[in-house]
Scaffold this motif. Structure first.
Motif, PDB file in Angstrom:
ATOM      1  N   GLY A 111       0.766  -1.237   0.000  1.00  0.00           N
ATOM      2  CA  GLY A 111       0.000   0.000   0.000  1.00  0.00           C
ATOM      3  C   GLY A 111       0.794   1.282   0.000  1.00  0.00           C
ATOM      4  O   GLY A 111       0.242   2.354  -0.238  1.00  0.00           O
ATOM      5  N   PHE A 112       2.065   1.209   0.286  1.00  0.00           N
ATOM      6  CA  PHE A 112       2.933   2.387   0.273  1.00  0.00           C
ATOM      7  C   PHE A 112       4.142   2.095  -0.597  1.00  0.00           C
ATOM      8  O   PHE A 112       4.400   0.955  -0.967  1.00  0.00           O
ATOM      9  CB  PHE A 112       3.425   2.731   1.689  1.00  0.00           C
ATOM     10  N   VAL A 113       4.887   3.131  -0.895  1.00  0.00           N
ATOM     11  CA  VAL A 113       6.160   2.996  -1.596  1.00  0.00           C
ATOM     12  C   VAL A 113       7.237   3.530  -0.660  1.00  0.00           C
ATOM     13  O   VAL A 113       7.093   4.615  -0.095  1.00  0.00           O
ATOM     14  CB  VAL A 113       6.147   3.780  -2.928  1.00  0.00           C
ATOM     15  N   ALA A 114       8.305   2.760  -0.498  1.00  0.00           N
ATOM     16  CA  ALA A 114       9.408   3.162   0.381  1.00  0.00           C
ATOM     17  C   ALA A 114      10.091   4.404  -0.171  1.00  0.00           C
ATOM     18  O   ALA A 114      10.118   4.609  -1.376  1.00  0.00           O
ATOM     19  CB  ALA A 114      10.405   2.017   0.504  1.00  0.00           C
TER      20      ALA A 114
ATOM     21  N   VAL B 193      -2.434  -8.016  -6.070  1.00  0.00           N
ATOM     22  CA  VAL B 193      -0.991  -7.970  -5.864  1.00  0.00           C
ATOM     23  C   VAL B 193      -0.359  -7.213  -7.030  1.00  0.00           C
ATOM     24  O   VAL B 193      -0.789  -7.358  -8.173  1.00  0.00           O
ATOM     25  CB  VAL B 193      -0.410  -9.405  -5.709  1.00  0.00           C
ATOM     26  N   ARG B 194       0.623  -6.391  -6.720  1.00  0.00           N
ATOM     27  CA  ARG B 194       1.289  -5.630  -7.775  1.00  0.00           C
ATOM     28  C   ARG B 194       2.383  -6.476  -8.405  1.00  0.00           C
ATOM     29  O   ARG B 194       3.058  -7.247  -7.733  1.00  0.00           O
ATOM     30  CB  ARG B 194       1.793  -4.310  -7.200  1.00  0.00           C
ATOM     31  N   THR B 195       2.546  -6.329  -9.724  1.00  0.00           N
ATOM     32  CA  THR B 195       3.602  -7.057 -10.424  1.00  0.00           C
ATOM     33  C   THR B 195       4.963  -6.515 -10.017  1.00  0.00           C
ATOM     34  O   THR B 195       5.081  -5.424  -9.458  1.00  0.00           O
ATOM     35  CB  THR B 195       3.446  -6.938 -11.958  1.00  0.00           C
TER      36      THR B 195
ATOM     37  N   PRO C 274      -3.814  -3.152 -16.073  1.00  0.00           N
ATOM     38  CA  PRO C 274      -2.499  -2.745 -16.580  1.00  0.00           C
ATOM     39  C   PRO C 274      -2.101  -1.346 -16.117  1.00  0.00           C
ATOM     40  O   PRO C 274      -2.861  -0.392 -16.225  1.00  0.00           O
ATOM     41  CB  PRO C 274      -2.674  -2.771 -18.099  1.00  0.00           C
ATOM     42  N   GLY C 275      -0.899  -1.243 -15.562  1.00  0.00           N
ATOM     43  CA  GLY C 275      -0.342   0.045 -15.164  1.00  0.00           C
ATOM     44  C   GLY C 275      -1.129   0.762 -14.076  1.00  0.00           C
ATOM     45  O   GLY C 275      -1.013   1.974 -13.927  1.00  0.00           O
ATOM     46  N   ALA C 276      -1.889   0.034 -13.283  1.00  0.00           N
ATOM     47  CA  ALA C 276      -2.758   0.657 -12.277  1.00  0.00           C
ATOM     48  C   ALA C 276      -2.028   1.138 -11.031  1.00  0.00           C
ATOM     49  O   ALA C 276      -2.555   1.950 -10.280  1.00  0.00           O
ATOM     50  CB  ALA C 276      -3.861  -0.320 -11.868  1.00  0.00           C
ATOM     51  N   VAL C 277      -0.812   0.643 -10.813  1.00  0.00           N
ATOM     52  CA  VAL C 277      -0.077   1.004  -9.599  1.00  0.00           C
ATOM     53  C   VAL C 277       1.101   1.902  -9.988  1.00  0.00           C
ATOM     54  O   VAL C 277       2.017   1.469 -10.689  1.00  0.00           O
ATOM     55  CB  VAL C 277       0.433  -0.253  -8.854  1.00  0.00           C
ATOM     56  N   LYS C 278       1.069   3.133  -9.507  1.00  0.00           N
ATOM     57  CA  LYS C 278       2.135   4.091  -9.815  1.00  0.00           C
ATOM     58  C   LYS C 278       3.156   4.064  -8.686  1.00  0.00           C
ATOM     59  O   LYS C 278       2.934   4.610  -7.616  1.00  0.00           O
ATOM     60  CB  LYS C 278       1.557   5.499  -9.973  1.00  0.00           C
ATOM     61  N   VAL C 279       4.279   3.416  -8.947  1.00  0.00           N
ATOM     62  CA  VAL C 279       5.356   3.313  -7.963  1.00  0.00           C
ATOM     63  C   VAL C 279       6.214   4.573  -7.988  1.00  0.00           C
ATOM     64  O   VAL C 279       6.690   5.034  -6.960  1.00  0.00           O
ATOM     65  CB  VAL C 279       6.197   2.043  -8.211  1.00  0.00           C
ATOM     66  N   SER C 280       6.407   5.121  -9.176  1.00  0.00           N
ATOM     67  CA  SER C 280       7.123   6.395  -9.342  1.00  0.00           C
ATOM     68  C   SER C 280       6.637   7.014 -10.649  1.00  0.00           C
ATOM     69  O   SER C 280       5.822   6.421 -11.352  1.00  0.00           O
ATOM     70  CB  SER C 280       8.642   6.178  -9.376  1.00  0.00           C
ATOM     71  N   ASP C 281       7.176   8.178 -10.972  1.00  0.00           N
ATOM     72  CA  ASP C 281       6.752   8.862 -12.202  1.00  0.00           C
ATOM     73  C   ASP C 281       7.036   8.052 -13.459  1.00  0.00           C
ATOM     74  O   ASP C 281       6.396   8.260 -14.487  1.00  0.00           O
ATOM     75  CB  ASP C 281       7.419  10.238 -12.306  1.00  0.00           C
ATOM     76  N   THR C 282       7.987   7.130 -13.385  1.00  0.00           N
ATOM     77  CA  THR C 282       8.347   6.334 -14.562  1.00  0.00           C
ATOM     78  C   THR C 282       8.133   4.836 -14.361  1.00  0.00           C
ATOM     79  O   THR C 282       8.489   4.052 -15.234  1.00  0.00           O
ATOM     80  CB  THR C 282       9.821   6.575 -14.931  1.00  0.00           C
ATOM     81  N   ASP C 283       7.543   4.450 -13.245  1.00  0.00           N
ATOM     82  CA  ASP C 283       7.374   3.024 -12.943  1.00  0.00           C
ATOM     83  C   ASP C 283       5.915   2.724 -12.592  1.00  0.00           C
ATOM     84  O   ASP C 283       5.447   3.025 -11.503  1.00  0.00           O
ATOM     85  CB  ASP C 283       8.292   2.630 -11.775  1.00  0.00           C
ATOM     86  N   TYR C 284       5.227   2.146 -13.556  1.00  0.00           N
ATOM     87  CA  TYR C 284       3.844   1.725 -13.370  1.00  0.00           C
ATOM     88  C   TYR C 284       3.792   0.209 -13.394  1.00  0.00           C
ATOM     89  O   TYR C 284       4.425  -0.425 -14.244  1.00  0.00           O
ATOM     90  CB  TYR C 284       2.951   2.287 -14.478  1.00  0.00           C
ATOM     91  N   ARG C 285       3.044  -0.378 -12.472  1.00  0.00           N
ATOM     92  CA  ARG C 285       2.933  -1.837 -12.386  1.00  0.00           C
ATOM     93  C   ARG C 285       1.482  -2.253 -12.591  1.00  0.00           C
ATOM     94  O   ARG C 285       0.554  -1.505 -12.300  1.00  0.00           O
ATOM     95  CB  ARG C 285       3.383  -2.329 -11.010  1.00  0.00           C
TER      96      ARG C 285
END
Length: 185
Positions: free
Chosen positions: A46-49, A142-144, A164-175
């Motif tokens: 649920g969070f990004v480190a 679960v995120r890929t 597809p691409g529903a989880v934004k981990v960073s500006d350039t990383d979608y999972r």
């Protein structure tokens, strides 16, 4: 199951299973501490480190408010009095969907990875789902990119959908967000 009807079961290796334990300030702190630790170790919960306990705590309180009112069920594993794994069986608001729940916030202490604690947590979740809640199925997302989907497959979950691409981990990383399902009957 309401928090006032909390139960516990002792398992081998001094692991205790807590089902809807009383929600105390200590429990809030234990879950917050573990959630922060799991996130900062790279867990997809649920969070990004990096994340701090101050950021996580309000979310822990929000989740536990639904446990207190009996909407959701908390399943936690403790070892030596410390929470080493936990998750929530989150109810559906729609009456025709009361036969299944979402498994959310599945977390295992990074120091316990590979010890079987995650499998024990899922076995406990299944026991609660079948025996206490009388459910027919469980769902989770679960995120890929984490490998977690393989763990869930080993425990009977199958992929039934993908966002597809529903989880934004960073500006350039979608999972992708993988939707998984497990029939209990």
């Amino acid at each position: 199951m309401h928090a006032s009807t909390a139960t516990s079961v002792t398992e081998p290796a001094a692991v205790e299973v807590l089902i809807d334990p009383p929600v105390t300030a200590g429990l809030v702190e234990d879950l917050t501490r573990l959630w922060t630790k799991v996130t900062n170790a790279g867990g997809s919960v649920g969070f990004v480190a990096p994340v701090t306990e101050e950021t996580v705590r309000p979310h822990t309180v929000s989740i536990l408010s639904r446990v207190i009112d009996g909407s959701d069920s908390l399943v936690a594993l403790t070892e030596g009095g410390s929470v080493v794994a936990w998750c929530v069986l989150s109810s559906n608001d729609s009456p025709p969907r009361q036969n299944w729940r979402n498994v959310r916030h599945v977390q295992v202490d990074p120091d316990c990875q590979g010890s079987g604690i995650g499998g024990r947590l899922l076995q406990s979740v299944e026991a609660v789902a079948r025996g206490v809640l009388n459910l027919e199925a469980l769902s989770l997302k679960v995120r890929t990119g984490t490998g977690a989907e393989d763990f869930y497959r080993r425990h009977g979950f199958v992929e039934v959908g993908r966002l597809p691409g529903a989880v934004k981990v960073s500006d350039t990383d979608y999972r992708d967000d993988i939707i998984m399902w497990r029939r209990l009957r």
